[in-house]
Design a protein around this motif. Structure first.
Motif, PDB file in Angstrom:
ATOM      1  N   VAL A   1       3.044  20.294   8.434  1.00 25.18           N
ATOM      2  CA  VAL A   1       1.962  19.336   8.654  1.00 25.18           C
ATOM      3  C   VAL A   1       2.303  17.999   8.002  1.00 25.18           C
ATOM      4  O   VAL A   1       2.040  16.937   8.572  1.00 25.18           O
ATOM      5  N   ALA A   2       2.927  18.031   6.836  1.00 24.32           N
ATOM      6  CA  ALA A   2       3.328  16.790   6.162  1.00 24.32           C
ATOM      7  C   ALA A   2       4.249  15.967   7.055  1.00 24.32           C
ATOM      8  O   ALA A   2       4.103  14.744   7.162  1.00 24.32           O
ATOM      9  N   GLU A   3       5.175  16.643   7.713  1.00 24.41           N
ATOM     10  CA  GLU A   3       6.092  15.929   8.615  1.00 24.41           C
ATOM     11  C   GLU A   3       5.397  15.489   9.898  1.00 24.41           C
ATOM     12  O   GLU A   3       5.561  14.347  10.334  1.00 24.41           O
ATOM     13  N   GLU A   4       4.618  16.379  10.503  1.00 20.65           N
ATOM     14  CA  GLU A   4       3.909  16.046  11.746  1.00 20.65           C
ATOM     15  C   GLU A   4       2.996  14.836  11.562  1.00 20.65           C
ATOM     16  O   GLU A   4       2.915  13.969  12.428  1.00 20.65           O
ATOM     17  N   GLU A   5       2.309  14.797  10.438  1.00 20.62           N
ATOM     18  CA  GLU A   5       1.325  13.745  10.171  1.00 20.62           C
ATOM     19  C   GLU A   5       1.945  12.524   9.488  1.00 20.62           C
ATOM     20  O   GLU A   5       1.258  11.536   9.266  1.00 20.62           O
ATOM     21  N   ASP A   6       3.226  12.611   9.125  1.00 20.11           N
ATOM     22  CA  ASP A   6       3.935  11.513   8.469  1.00 20.11           C
ATOM     23  C   ASP A   6       3.165  11.029   7.238  1.00 20.11           C
ATOM     24  O   ASP A   6       2.845   9.850   7.098  1.00 20.11           O
ATOM     25  N   VAL A   7       2.857  11.963   6.333  1.00 16.34           N
ATOM     26  CA  VAL A   7       2.080  11.622   5.148  1.00 16.34           C
ATOM     27  C   VAL A   7       2.964  10.956   4.100  1.00 16.34           C
ATOM     28  O   VAL A   7       4.182  11.140   4.074  1.00 16.34           O
ATOM     29  N   ASP A   8       2.323  10.183   3.222  1.00 19.37           N
ATOM     30  CA  ASP A   8       3.026   9.486   2.150  1.00 19.37           C
ATOM     31  C   ASP A   8       2.999  10.270   0.848  1.00 19.37           C
ATOM     32  O   ASP A   8       3.818  10.040  -0.046  1.00 19.37           O
TER      33      ASP A   8
ATOM     34  N   VAL B   1       7.362  21.124  -3.534  1.00 21.19           N
ATOM     35  CA  VAL B   1       8.046  20.082  -4.317  1.00 21.19           C
ATOM     36  C   VAL B   1       9.525  20.034  -3.961  1.00 21.19           C
ATOM     37  O   VAL B   1      10.091  18.954  -3.765  1.00 21.19           O
ATOM     38  N   ARG B   2      10.146  21.198  -3.858  1.00 22.47           N
ATOM     39  CA  ARG B   2      11.587  21.235  -3.589  1.00 22.47           C
ATOM     40  C   ARG B   2      11.966  20.801  -2.179  1.00 22.47           C
ATOM     41  O   ARG B   2      13.071  20.333  -1.962  1.00 22.47           O
ATOM     42  N   SER B   3      11.052  20.930  -1.229  1.00 14.33           N
ATOM     43  CA  SER B   3      11.430  20.677   0.163  1.00 14.33           C
ATOM     44  C   SER B   3      10.744  19.504   0.830  1.00 14.33           C
ATOM     45  O   SER B   3      11.157  19.099   1.923  1.00 14.33           O
ATOM     46  N   ALA B   4       9.730  18.938   0.227  1.00 14.90           N
ATOM     47  CA  ALA B   4       8.981  17.840   0.867  1.00 14.90           C
ATOM     48  C   ALA B   4       9.846  16.587   0.958  1.00 14.90           C
ATOM     49  O   ALA B   4      10.668  16.309   0.087  1.00 14.90           O
ATOM     50  N   LYS B   5       9.626  15.827   2.023  1.00 15.18           N
ATOM     51  CA  LYS B   5      10.344  14.577   2.230  1.00 15.18           C
ATOM     52  C   LYS B   5       9.536  13.373   1.753  1.00 15.18           C
ATOM     53  O   LYS B   5       9.958  12.241   1.892  1.00 15.18           O
ATOM     54  N   CYS B   6       8.356  13.643   1.189  1.00 15.89           N
ATOM     55  CA  CYS B   6       7.521  12.580   0.647  1.00 15.89           C
ATOM     56  C   CYS B   6       7.213  12.908  -0.814  1.00 15.89           C
ATOM     57  O   CYS B   6       7.597  13.971  -1.315  1.00 15.89           O
ATOM     58  N   SER B   7       6.507  12.037  -1.477  1.00 14.34           N
ATOM     59  CA  SER B   7       6.101  12.282  -2.864  1.00 14.34           C
ATOM     60  C   SER B   7       5.107  13.428  -2.927  1.00 14.34           C
ATOM     61  O   SER B   7       4.318  13.628  -2.005  1.00 14.34           O
ATOM     62  N   VAL B   8       5.151  14.169  -4.039  1.00 11.24           N
ATOM     63  CA  VAL B   8       4.243  15.291  -4.257  1.00 11.24           C
ATOM     64  C   VAL B   8       3.650  15.166  -5.651  1.00 11.24           C
ATOM     65  O   VAL B   8       4.377  14.990  -6.621  1.00 11.24           O
TER      66      VAL B   8
ATOM     67  N   GLN C   1       0.860  -1.183   0.000  1.00 13.72           N
ATOM     68  CA  GLN C   1       0.000   0.000   0.000  1.00 13.72           C
ATOM     69  C   GLN C   1       0.895   1.232   0.000  1.00 13.72           C
ATOM     70  O   GLN C   1       1.494   1.576   1.018  1.00 13.72           O
ATOM     71  N   LEU C   2       0.974   1.876  -1.146  1.00 15.61           N
ATOM     72  CA  LEU C   2       1.870   3.021  -1.295  1.00 15.61           C
ATOM     73  C   LEU C   2       1.445   4.223  -0.466  1.00 15.61           C
ATOM     74  O   LEU C   2       2.271   4.947   0.060  1.00 15.61           O
ATOM     75  N   TYR C   3       0.142   4.443  -0.404  1.00 15.03           N
ATOM     76  CA  TYR C   3      -0.354   5.647   0.259  1.00 15.03           C
ATOM     77  C   TYR C   3      -1.341   5.291   1.359  1.00 15.03           C
ATOM     78  O   TYR C   3      -2.368   4.688   1.102  1.00 15.03           O
ATOM     79  N   LYS C   4      -0.995   5.697   2.573  1.00  8.37           N
ATOM     80  CA  LYS C   4      -1.898   5.516   3.709  1.00  8.37           C
ATOM     81  C   LYS C   4      -2.475   6.854   4.153  1.00  8.37           C
ATOM     82  O   LYS C   4      -3.601   6.935   4.603  1.00  8.37           O
ATOM     83  N   LYS C   5      -1.649   7.905   4.043  1.00  9.41           N
ATOM     84  CA  LYS C   5      -2.067   9.255   4.424  1.00  9.41           C
ATOM     85  C   LYS C   5      -1.695  10.216   3.311  1.00  9.41           C
ATOM     86  O   LYS C   5      -0.547  10.277   2.881  1.00  9.41           O
ATOM     87  N   ILE C   6      -2.703  10.966   2.880  1.00 11.55           N
ATOM     88  CA  ILE C   6      -2.512  11.938   1.814  1.00 11.55           C
ATOM     89  C   ILE C   6      -2.820  13.324   2.369  1.00 11.55           C
ATOM     90  O   ILE C   6      -3.885  13.540   2.939  1.00 11.55           O
ATOM     91  N   LEU C   7      -1.886  14.247   2.173  1.00  7.12           N
ATOM     92  CA  LEU C   7      -2.108  15.632   2.583  1.00  7.12           C
ATOM     93  C   LEU C   7      -2.649  16.405   1.384  1.00  7.12           C
ATOM     94  O   LEU C   7      -2.061  16.392   0.304  1.00  7.12           O
ATOM     95  N   LEU C   8      -3.780  17.057   1.605  1.00 11.20           N
ATOM     96  CA  LEU C   8      -4.444  17.826   0.557  1.00 11.20           C
ATOM     97  C   LEU C   8      -4.572  19.280   0.994  1.00 11.20           C
ATOM     98  O   LEU C   8      -5.535  19.654   1.667  1.00 11.20           O
ATOM     99  N   PRO C   9      -3.602  20.125   0.625  1.00 11.34           N
ATOM    100  CA  PRO C   9      -3.748  21.552   0.922  1.00 11.34           C
ATOM    101  C   PRO C   9      -4.821  22.137   0.006  1.00 11.34           C
ATOM    102  O   PRO C   9      -4.858  21.834  -1.186  1.00 11.34           O
ATOM    103  N   THR C  10      -5.699  22.951   0.561  1.00 10.10           N
ATOM    104  CA  THR C  10      -6.754  23.558  -0.246  1.00 10.10           C
ATOM    105  C   THR C  10      -6.960  25.005   0.146  1.00 10.10           C
ATOM    106  O   THR C  10      -6.903  25.358   1.323  1.00 10.10           O
TER     107      THR C  10
END
Length: 147
Positions: free
Chosen positions: A104-111, A136-143, A4-13
């Motif tokens: 938030v991406a780091e706090e929530e450990d998103v994929d 894109v330049r700074s995220a530690k997960c896929s974007v 399962q590649l994605y368990k948590k997805i961050l959606l900024p809106t």
């Protein structure tokens, strides 16, 4: 069985037409992977310089918070319209959008982060920068950037 590649997805809106497109993509991916969506709306805590003098900072903050709640509700409404069984956790952050998204991406450990792009180019991109580009330049997960 496939991983399962994605368990948590961050959606900024932010309620824009670009965010609307990214919401559809995020819901589709979440449905395919049975993933949770963390819907994030960021309230920039800078005071606009073109105030008429009648607005107070408290009134402006209240208006921004109201708009933020509306942005998050749109994601839940879209999920319900599509009849999807996806867990959506709404979250509000304050500050610089790119920094808040990354935090938030780091706090929530998103994929995965699914973010809309306004398609800025040229002088607009140079002067204003792009939230999506910074993420894109700074995220530690896929974007996934949705145009």
């Amino acid at each position: 069985m496939a991983e399962q590649l994605y368990k948590k997805i961050l959606l900024p809106t932010d309620g824009s037409k670009y965010a609307d497109k990214s919401e559809k993509h995020a819901l589709s991916i979440a449905a395919a992977y049975n993933a949770e969506i963390i819907a994030l709306s960021v309230v920039e805590n800078t005071v606009p310089v073109n105030l008429t003098g009648k607005e107070t900072v408290a009134e402006i903050n209240q208006l921004l918070e109201s708009e933020t709640l509306s942005n998050l509700k749109k994601v839940e409404d879209l999920r319900d319209e599509q009849g999807l069984d996806i867990k959506i956790t709404p979250k509000i952050a304050k500050g610089s959008p790119a920094k808040a998204i990354l935090a938030v991406a780091e706090e929530e450990d998103v994929d995965l982060i699914v973010i809309g792009s306004s398609g800025k180019s040229g002088i607009d991109l140079l002067l204003l920068g792009s939230v999506a580009d910074k993420v894109v330049r700074s995220a530690k997960c896929s974007v996934l950037v949705v145009h």
